[in-house]
Design an enzyme around this catalytic site. Structure first.
Site, PDB file in Angstrom:
ATOM      1  N   GLU A 179      -6.164   0.086  30.928  1.00 40.72           N
ATOM      2  CA  GLU A 179      -4.857  -0.524  30.744  1.00 40.72           C
ATOM      3  C   GLU A 179      -5.111  -1.911  30.155  1.00 40.72           C
ATOM      4  O   GLU A 179      -5.873  -2.696  30.720  1.00 40.72           O
ATOM      5  CB  GLU A 179      -4.130  -0.649  32.092  1.00 40.72           C
ATOM      6  CG  GLU A 179      -2.754  -1.215  31.886  1.00 40.72           C
ATOM      7  CD  GLU A 179      -1.930  -1.325  33.154  1.00 40.72           C
ATOM      8  OE1 GLU A 179      -2.389  -0.910  34.229  1.00 40.72           O
ATOM      9  OE2 GLU A 179      -0.812  -1.856  33.043  1.00 40.72           O
ATOM     10  N   LYS A 188      -9.096  -6.416  38.161  1.00 43.14           N
ATOM     11  CA  LYS A 188      -8.538  -7.252  37.088  1.00 43.14           C
ATOM     12  C   LYS A 188      -7.546  -8.256  37.643  1.00 43.14           C
ATOM     13  O   LYS A 188      -7.465  -9.377  37.160  1.00 43.14           O
ATOM     14  CB  LYS A 188      -7.874  -6.359  36.043  1.00 43.14           C
ATOM     15  CG  LYS A 188      -8.875  -5.771  35.088  1.00 43.14           C
ATOM     16  CD  LYS A 188      -8.203  -5.015  33.972  1.00 43.14           C
ATOM     17  CE  LYS A 188      -7.763  -3.650  34.424  1.00 43.14           C
ATOM     18  NZ  LYS A 188      -7.281  -2.798  33.353  1.00 43.14           N
ATOM     19  N   ARG A 210     -16.116   4.472  42.418  1.00 46.41           N
ATOM     20  CA  ARG A 210     -16.066   3.277  41.592  1.00 46.41           C
ATOM     21  C   ARG A 210     -17.243   2.381  41.927  1.00 46.41           C
ATOM     22  O   ARG A 210     -17.880   2.522  42.972  1.00 46.41           O
ATOM     23  CB  ARG A 210     -14.737   2.542  41.779  1.00 46.41           C
ATOM     24  CG  ARG A 210     -14.494   1.989  43.149  1.00 46.41           C
ATOM     25  CD  ARG A 210     -13.061   1.490  43.323  1.00 46.41           C
ATOM     26  NE  ARG A 210     -12.752   0.358  42.486  1.00 46.41           N
ATOM     27  CZ  ARG A 210     -11.841   0.365  41.496  1.00 46.41           C
ATOM     28  NH1 ARG A 210     -11.181   1.463  41.214  1.00 46.41           N
ATOM     29  NH2 ARG A 210     -11.595  -0.717  40.810  1.00 46.41           N
TER      30      ARG A 210
HETATM   31  P1  ATP Z   1      -8.951  -2.776  38.213  1.00 46.58           P
HETATM   32  O1  ATP Z   1      -8.992  -2.225  39.594  1.00 46.58           O
HETATM   33  O2  ATP Z   1     -10.083  -3.663  37.887  1.00 46.58           O
HETATM   34  O3  ATP Z   1      -7.631  -3.371  37.819  1.00 46.58           O
HETATM   35  P2  ATP Z   1      -8.166  -0.398  36.943  1.00 46.58           P
HETATM   36  O4  ATP Z   1      -8.611   0.890  37.479  1.00 46.58           O
HETATM   37  O5  ATP Z   1      -6.781  -0.755  37.228  1.00 46.58           O
HETATM   38  O6  ATP Z   1      -9.197  -1.517  37.342  1.00 46.58           O
HETATM   39  P3  ATP Z   1      -8.027   0.511  34.270  1.00 46.58           P
HETATM   40  O7  ATP Z   1      -7.859  -0.275  33.042  1.00 46.58           O
HETATM   41  O8  ATP Z   1      -6.941   1.411  34.682  1.00 46.58           O
HETATM   42  O9  ATP Z   1      -8.353  -0.520  35.408  1.00 46.58           O
HETATM   43  O10 ATP Z   1      -9.400   1.290  34.244  1.00 46.58           O
HETATM   44  C1  ATP Z   1      -9.838   2.075  33.165  1.00 46.58           C
HETATM   45  C2  ATP Z   1     -10.857   3.054  33.655  1.00 46.58           C
HETATM   46  O11 ATP Z   1     -11.950   2.378  34.270  1.00 46.58           O
HETATM   47  C3  ATP Z   1     -10.276   3.979  34.705  1.00 46.58           C
HETATM   48  O12 ATP Z   1     -10.663   5.307  34.380  1.00 46.58           O
HETATM   49  C4  ATP Z   1     -10.887   3.524  35.985  1.00 46.58           C
HETATM   50  O13 ATP Z   1     -11.049   4.585  36.865  1.00 46.58           O
HETATM   51  C5  ATP Z   1     -12.218   2.918  35.532  1.00 46.58           C
HETATM   52  N1  ATP Z   1     -12.647   1.863  36.454  1.00 46.58           N
HETATM   53  C6  ATP Z   1     -11.962   0.754  36.798  1.00 46.58           C
HETATM   54  N2  ATP Z   1     -12.645   0.041  37.708  1.00 46.58           N
HETATM   55  C7  ATP Z   1     -13.808   0.702  37.934  1.00 46.58           C
HETATM   56  C8  ATP Z   1     -14.937   0.477  38.785  1.00 46.58           C
HETATM   57  N3  ATP Z   1     -15.026  -0.583  39.568  1.00 46.58           N
HETATM   58  N4  ATP Z   1     -15.940   1.381  38.748  1.00 46.58           N
HETATM   59  C9  ATP Z   1     -15.877   2.449  37.947  1.00 46.58           C
HETATM   60  N5  ATP Z   1     -14.846   2.729  37.138  1.00 46.58           N
HETATM   61  C10 ATP Z   1     -13.811   1.870  37.126  1.00 46.58           C
HETATM   62 MG    MG Z   2      -5.640   1.336  36.681  1.00 44.89          MG
END
Ligand code: ATP
Ligand code: MG
Length: 557
Positions: free
Chosen positions: A36, A272, A262
């Protein structure tokens, strides 16, 4: 020996893919990375990128890069651009497969209409409060919304008027009609469309209704022909919903969602929202602050894409949540830089040594090896003069027996220089050593001992006559504690920030260092790896970031 990067990777996801290719379920693998654009990518995303792009590459498939931008309030083009830059930097390529979820809004709208027409969705007028009550708790069946059985025609009409902007934000919504008795609350008539008057960075004011993530994601995957949709474990409970949308909308090629753990890393936060808070609160100097776990922060700090890929390879893919020691990431970097970074001498806490019997005004250019691990790196000339700087910690007036550095009466090797014997020191009124006195042995030029005598200590130094002065930024952990987010109720995780995570000093360096272009890395002998800062550094006036100390000195408390 195979290095981690070239060793074949095996994990449960790759096993599934291998099987799917073997059984002919798929002939070509298509994965996607769906960030995102509401922040910069962090090392956790790095793990997902290495998995999504890496597995596609290994199986000769393709990986799509898709901006998952169905929630316009926090998204922007700045983030889109940064995401592209960071993924390219990590070494991956999406080819022509770059997509925006927002480009599917019309198709998603049509898909919602299909569900309504098929009696599988309806427009609901319950307020959020009322809905909470209707939905109930996992151990008891919920109560159906009074709008659940409204005729499809009526819902379609309301849906069109929602789109046309007739209703206020958060009033009506569209719900999938699934199962109000399911123990999985996600299946109790989840919202698939809501009203939100927020301009979208891509579609502007074209829409005032937006699909929810749960509805949008399976559709995007299906539209793009994704075969394996890899995501983190928190989406496991959403999977039945994912499968329900795919089945109800009759997609022939069904993407499969597979979850993995994760990445969590000690001494930092990977969210984020929290990272944005640090940036906006001025607690760090930006998304690319070298203390940040963002990819751009790690890049500026001096980490290489190889070290990050290597790290991701080593931690592997599992279904178990846990913490990874940040020291492992640093290990991967040291392992690489030891082989590639040219050596240089720099003194971080200088004290002057006067070599009493060395002619004043004389300069000798000594030959120094650029990288003992890489003969091709060659040699360079380092000036030697009557006065040199050494580290203050390399001298002790009253030294214990096992101190193999400078102390009165003891002999050490000045690396590539000469063997010198300490004759004493000069102190100021407070007792602080201001000068160390030595004599040298002219027969030991280059630090060699023709008579074969053993000298235990070898220390680094910089000739005072040619010393350059550079700014060196020393970094410590961003947080003081291993698990900064583990705070008691009511306590802010930011209280765990390390107030001493950045210390700026002036180091003296040998002349070869001064001309370093931004981005140049060195191993400062006996100290650590550094990089000339990408933004603040210029040849002639370099500014260095310490990437990592030479040894894992963090664990010393
Ligand atoms: P955050 O929790 O940092 O806001 P998010 O999951 O909301 O992360 P996205 O932009 O939706 O952020 O993530 C894009 C991809 O990265 C998704 O498929 C998510 O599962 C993966 N991802 C995000 N954080 C991690 C992590 N700590 N370890 C592994 N994969 C991750
Ligand atoms: Mg997300």
């Amino acid at each position: 020996m195979t290095t981690p990067e070239t060793a074949p990777i095996s994990d449960f996801i790759r096993d599934i893919i291998t099987d799917d290719l073997k059984t002919g379920k798929h002939t070509r693998i298509v994965t996607r990375f769906p960030p995102e654009p509401n922040g910069y990518l962090h090392i956790g995303h790095g793990k997902a990128v290495c998995l999504d792009f890496g597995s596609a590459l290994e199986f000769n498939g393709e990986c799509h890069l898709r901006m998952d931008d169905t929630n316009p309030s926090k998204e922007s083009m700045e983030y889109v651009e940064s995401i592209k830059t960071d993924i390219r930097w990590l070494g991956f390529d999406w080819g022509e497969h770059f997509y925006y979820s927002a480009d599917y809004f019309e198709r998603m709208y049509e898909a919602a209409r299909t569900l309504i027409r098929n009696g599988k969705a309806y427009v609901c007028e319950l307020s959020q409060e009322q809905w909470k009550e209707y939905r109930g708790i996992p151990t008891q069946p919920g109560k159906g919304s009074p709008f659940r059985s409204r005729p499809a025609e009526e819902s379609l009409d309301f849906f069109a008027r929602m789109r046309a902007g007739e209703f206020g934000d958060g009033t009506l919504c569209v719900r999938a009609k699934i199962d109000m008795a399911s123990p999985n609350l996600h299946l109790r008539d989840p919202v698939i469309y809501r009203i939100m008057r927020v301009p979208h960075y891509r579609t502007g004011d074209a829409w005032c209704i937006y699909p929810t993530y749960d509805f949008a994601h399976p559709l995007e995957d299906a539209f793009e022909g994704i075969t394996h949709s890899l995501c983190t474990l928190e989406f496991e409970v959403h999977r039945p919903l994912y499968d329900w949308f795919i089945a109800e909308l009759g997609f022939e090629k069904k993407p499969r969602q597979i979850e993995f753990a994760r990445l969590n890393v000690t001494y930092t936060v990977l969210s984020k929202r929290k990272l944005l808070e640090l940036v906006q609160g001025g607690l760090v100097k930006g998304w690319d602050d070298p203390r940040m776990p963002t990819l751009c922060g790690l890049r500026r700090r001096g980490f290489t894409p190889e070290s990050i890929r290597n790290f991701c390879h080593r931690i592997g893919i599992t279904k178990f949540d846990g913490y990874t020691d940040i020291a492992l990431l640093e290990f991967c970097l040291r392992d690489e830089l030891n082989k590639t970074a040219p050596r240089a001498m720099a003194v971080l806490d200088p004290v002057k040594v006067v070599i009493e019997n060395y002619p004043a005004g004389q300069v000798e250019w000594m030959e120094a090896v650029n990288n003992p691990e890489d003969p091709a790196a060659g040699t360079r000339k380092v000036p030697f003069s009557r006065e040199v700087f050494v580290e203050r910690e390399d001298f002790m007036e009253d030294a214990p027996k096992k101190f193999f550095r400078l102390a009165p009466g003891r002999e050490v090797r000045l690396r590539y220089g000469y063997l010198v014997t300490c004759t004493g020191c000069v102190k100021d009124a407070s007792g602080k050593v201001t000068e160390i006195r030595c004599t040298y042995d002219p027969a030991t030029q280059g630090g060699n001992t023709p008579d074969g005598r053993k000298v235990k200590g070898t220390i680094h130094w910089v000739a005072a006559s040619h010393a350059g002065r550079v700014e060196l930024r020393l970094y410590d952990r961003l947080f003081k504690v291993e698990h900064p987010e583990a705070v008691p109720e009511g306590v802010d995780y930011k209280t765990n920030l390390n107030p001493e995570s950045l210390k700026t000093i002036e180091a003296v360096v040998e002349p070869s260092v001064l001309q370093a272009a931004a981005g140049t890395r060195f191993q400062f002998e006996r100290k650590g790896y550094v990089i000339a800062d990408a933004i603040d550094s210029a040849p002639g006036k370099p500014v260095f970031n310490q990437i990592v100390p030479l040894r894992d000195s963090w664990t010393k408390t």
